[in-house]
Design a protein around this motif. Structure first.
Motif, PDB file in Angstrom:
ATOM      1  N   GLU A 187      30.211   0.501  76.805  1.00  0.00           N
ATOM      2  CA  GLU A 187      31.634   0.833  76.664  1.00  0.00           C
ATOM      3  C   GLU A 187      32.463   0.372  77.861  1.00  0.00           C
ATOM      4  O   GLU A 187      33.679   0.228  77.751  1.00  0.00           O
ATOM      5  CB  GLU A 187      31.800   2.344  76.474  1.00  0.00           C
ATOM      6  N   ASN A 188      31.817   0.138  78.994  1.00  0.00           N
ATOM      7  CA  ASN A 188      32.523  -0.244  80.216  1.00  0.00           C
ATOM      8  C   ASN A 188      32.170  -1.647  80.680  1.00  0.00           C
ATOM      9  O   ASN A 188      32.226  -1.949  81.875  1.00  0.00           O
ATOM     10  CB  ASN A 188      32.236   0.774  81.324  1.00  0.00           C
ATOM     11  N   ALA A 189      31.831  -2.519  79.752  1.00  0.00           N
ATOM     12  CA  ALA A 189      31.547  -3.928  80.034  1.00  0.00           C
ATOM     13  C   ALA A 189      30.552  -4.100  81.178  1.00  0.00           C
ATOM     14  O   ALA A 189      30.755  -4.906  82.082  1.00  0.00           O
ATOM     15  CB  ALA A 189      32.842  -4.684  80.313  1.00  0.00           C
ATOM     16  N   GLU A 190      29.482  -3.300  81.149  1.00  0.00           N
ATOM     17  CA  GLU A 190      28.399  -3.387  82.126  1.00  0.00           C
ATOM     18  C   GLU A 190      28.811  -2.994  83.547  1.00  0.00           C
ATOM     19  O   GLU A 190      28.123  -3.324  84.509  1.00  0.00           O
ATOM     20  CB  GLU A 190      27.771  -4.785  82.137  1.00  0.00           C
ATOM     21  N   ASP A 191      29.928  -2.294  83.707  1.00  0.00           N
ATOM     22  CA  ASP A 191      30.389  -1.849  85.022  1.00  0.00           C
ATOM     23  C   ASP A 191      29.647  -0.563  85.397  1.00  0.00           C
ATOM     24  O   ASP A 191      30.065   0.540  85.036  1.00  0.00           O
ATOM     25  CB  ASP A 191      31.897  -1.628  85.010  1.00  0.00           C
ATOM     26  N   ALA A 192      28.543  -0.722  86.128  1.00  0.00           N
ATOM     27  CA  ALA A 192      27.687   0.415  86.472  1.00  0.00           C
ATOM     28  C   ALA A 192      28.396   1.441  87.343  1.00  0.00           C
ATOM     29  O   ALA A 192      28.041   2.620  87.343  1.00  0.00           O
ATOM     30  CB  ALA A 192      26.416  -0.074  87.160  1.00  0.00           C
ATOM     31  N   SER A 193      29.430   1.020  88.074  1.00  0.00           N
ATOM     32  CA  SER A 193      30.135   1.969  88.942  1.00  0.00           C
ATOM     33  C   SER A 193      30.840   3.052  88.127  1.00  0.00           C
ATOM     34  O   SER A 193      31.068   4.141  88.625  1.00  0.00           O
ATOM     35  CB  SER A 193      31.142   1.229  89.825  1.00  0.00           C
ATOM     36  N   ARG A 194      31.159   2.764  86.892  1.00  0.00           N
ATOM     37  CA  ARG A 194      31.813   3.758  86.028  1.00  0.00           C
ATOM     38  C   ARG A 194      30.815   4.710  85.380  1.00  0.00           C
ATOM     39  O   ARG A 194      31.210   5.667  84.727  1.00  0.00           O
ATOM     40  CB  ARG A 194      32.614   3.058  84.941  1.00  0.00           C
ATOM     41  N   CYS A 195      29.536   4.429  85.554  1.00  0.00           N
ATOM     42  CA  CYS A 195      28.495   5.223  84.892  1.00  0.00           C
ATOM     43  C   CYS A 195      27.534   5.871  85.889  1.00  0.00           C
ATOM     44  O   CYS A 195      26.406   6.211  85.538  1.00  0.00           O
ATOM     45  CB  CYS A 195      27.712   4.317  83.938  1.00  0.00           C
ATOM     46  N   GLN A 196      27.972   6.037  87.129  1.00  0.00           N
ATOM     47  CA  GLN A 196      27.081   6.548  88.170  1.00  0.00           C
ATOM     48  C   GLN A 196      26.525   7.928  87.859  1.00  0.00           C
ATOM     49  O   GLN A 196      25.349   8.192  88.103  1.00  0.00           O
ATOM     50  CB  GLN A 196      27.799   6.564  89.523  1.00  0.00           C
ATOM     51  N   GLN A 197      27.344   8.804  87.327  1.00  0.00           N
ATOM     52  CA  GLN A 197      26.874  10.160  87.026  1.00  0.00           C
ATOM     53  C   GLN A 197      25.805  10.130  85.940  1.00  0.00           C
ATOM     54  O   GLN A 197      24.796  10.844  86.035  1.00  0.00           O
ATOM     55  CB  GLN A 197      28.055  11.050  86.605  1.00  0.00           C
ATOM     56  N   LEU A 198      26.002   9.294  84.931  1.00  0.00           N
ATOM     57  CA  LEU A 198      24.996   9.183  83.878  1.00  0.00           C
ATOM     58  C   LEU A 198      23.716   8.533  84.397  1.00  0.00           C
ATOM     59  O   LEU A 198      22.620   8.877  83.964  1.00  0.00           O
ATOM     60  CB  LEU A 198      25.558   8.408  82.689  1.00  0.00           C
ATOM     61  N   ARG A 199      23.846   7.598  85.335  1.00  0.00           N
ATOM     62  CA  ARG A 199      22.664   6.979  85.939  1.00  0.00           C
ATOM     63  C   ARG A 199      21.866   8.030  86.711  1.00  0.00           C
ATOM     64  O   ARG A 199      20.630   8.070  86.614  1.00  0.00           O
ATOM     65  CB  ARG A 199      23.080   5.830  86.877  1.00  0.00           C
ATOM     66  N   LYS A 200      22.561   8.901  87.442  1.00  0.00           N
ATOM     67  CA  LYS A 200      21.869   9.966  88.184  1.00  0.00           C
ATOM     68  C   LYS A 200      21.130  10.891  87.216  1.00  0.00           C
ATOM     69  O   LYS A 200      20.009  11.312  87.489  1.00  0.00           O
ATOM     70  CB  LYS A 200      22.865  10.754  89.028  1.00  0.00           C
TER      71      LYS A 200
END
Length: 79
Positions: A25-38
């Motif tokens: 949903e965020n065009a592979e921008d991992a910085s927008r998904c940090q909480q989900l990565r944690k």
């Protein structure tokens, strides 16, 4: 290390799916998904995280390749 229970596996897979969906949903921008990565990292065994990361990279490559979007890099020696 004991094998994860069915409930632990389901939590891990759910966290993985949420993280992957966020990336989509965020065009592979991992910085927008940090909480989900944690959450993904805290829910899954380390070996699984490595496997899932490699699996996702492979699936993204395969998707591009099959769509004809993959361009091999050109070697300067062949120029």
């Amino acid at each position: 290390m004991a094998a994860p229970s069915m409930k632990e596996r389901q939590v891990c897979w759910g966290a993985r799916d949420d993280y992957w969906q966020c990336l989509e949903e965020n065009a592979e921008d991992a910085s927008r998904c940090q909480q989900l990565r944690k959450s993904f990292e805290s829910s899954c065994p380390q070996q699984w995280i490595k496997y899932f990361d490699k699996r996702r990279d492979y699936l993204k490559f395969k998707e591009k390749f099959e769509a004809g979007q993959f361009q091999p890099s050109k070697s300067p020696a062949n120029a």
